[in-house]
Design an enzyme around this catalytic site. Sequence first.
Site, short mmCIF file in Angstrom:
data_model
loop_
_atom_site.label_atom_id
_atom_site.label_comp_id
_atom_site.label_asym_id
_atom_site.label_seq_id
_atom_site.Cartn_x
_atom_site.Cartn_y
_atom_site.Cartn_z
N LYS A 51 20.13 -38.12 -17.16
CA LYS A 51 20.45 -37.71 -18.55
C LYS A 51 19.11 -37.49 -19.48
CE LYS A 51 25.18 -38.95 -18.16
NZ LYS A 51 26.21 -39.77 -18.47
N GLN A 95 27.66 -44.91 -21.91
CA GLN A 95 28.02 -44.61 -20.43
C GLN A 95 29.10 -45.79 -19.81
OE1 GLN A 95 26.03 -42.54 -18.20
NE2 GLN A 95 27.63 -43.36 -16.99
N ASP A 118 30.56 -36.27 -25.01
CA ASP A 118 31.22 -36.38 -23.88
C ASP A 118 32.55 -35.65 -24.00
OD1 ASP A 118 30.18 -37.34 -21.56
OD2 ASP A 118 30.61 -39.70 -22.02
#
Length: 283
Positions: A51, A95, A118
Amino acid sequence: MIISGKDLSAQMKADMAVEVADLARKYGRAPHLVVLLVGEDPGSVSYVTGKAKACEAIGIRNTTIRRPDTVSEAEVLQLIDQLNADDEVDGILVQLPLPRHIDEDRVIAAIRKEKDVDGFHPLNVASLWLKQPCTLPCTPKGIIRMLKSAGVQLEGKRAVVIGRSNIVGLPVAKLLLDENATVTIAHSRTRDLPAVTRQAEVLVVAIGRPKFVTADMVADGAVVIDVGVNRDPQTGKLCGDVDFAAIEPKASLITPVPGGVGPMTIACLMENTIECFVRKMER
Ligand code: NAP
């Protein structure tokens, strides 16, 4: 034919690099994504590195905050409060998975909906199901993008999704429904799974078992999207949930692993970060 997520995501990233340069000129700074990484899980470290690299390629400012897996839930929540309040932070990504002593649902819900890149925040999930504007979860968004880029007409098609997780199976089923496909969701309790999957004109597989879907489970000419990321127990190499070598000759279109859904997920994360930034700047 193979749908290359690698090629499509490279094109998206090139376009986004131009867009980010324009946005930085217009607003005086680039979008800023903050990733929180707890612990040292090699898979998570590798995803976070991927990322960060994508951010660099596009010109998105990227900060990774690392904490040991002994960090308390209270400290994580406090950190999220700070990031929520920070005007120079446009996107927050935690994460997953988090260590067991931290309640993931509580942490995700603590992120401001507007910074939830997300698309996992309960309000974003609700907006998805209510067909209201929202940040779409990256993997399902990337899958629909791939299907559209390959010219797959979804309207009226029989689509089968194997897997019903909150991050892939359920939202991709909803997005397929929004495209007017007729959607079946299969899972570990589905009776006679091969009979169900053979009905699929579009088959999306998100199980997490290496090469689980075999050629006899797929209809001739089906479009097959393989979300799985696994290690092949025989070769130790990365592989999907689909037996690619056996199914590729049968399918009209298929995504490879690696180089399929994975890079599209990252590209869509970049897109979500830009979208959150633009919405904020225009508020
Ligand atoms: P998950 O939360 O473990 O869900 C797996 C789903 O598969 C569950 O709904 C489960 O059914 C179903 N399942 C398990 N065994 C099955 C069987 N024998 N027959 C039918 N269904 C079965 O996994 P996930 O988070 O959705 O991830 C799935 C895979 O996609 C993993 O390999 C993951 O690494 C990968 N992934 C890739 C990306 C990417 O960007 N490429 C992103 C996210 C995930 P039940 O609900 O009945 O248990």
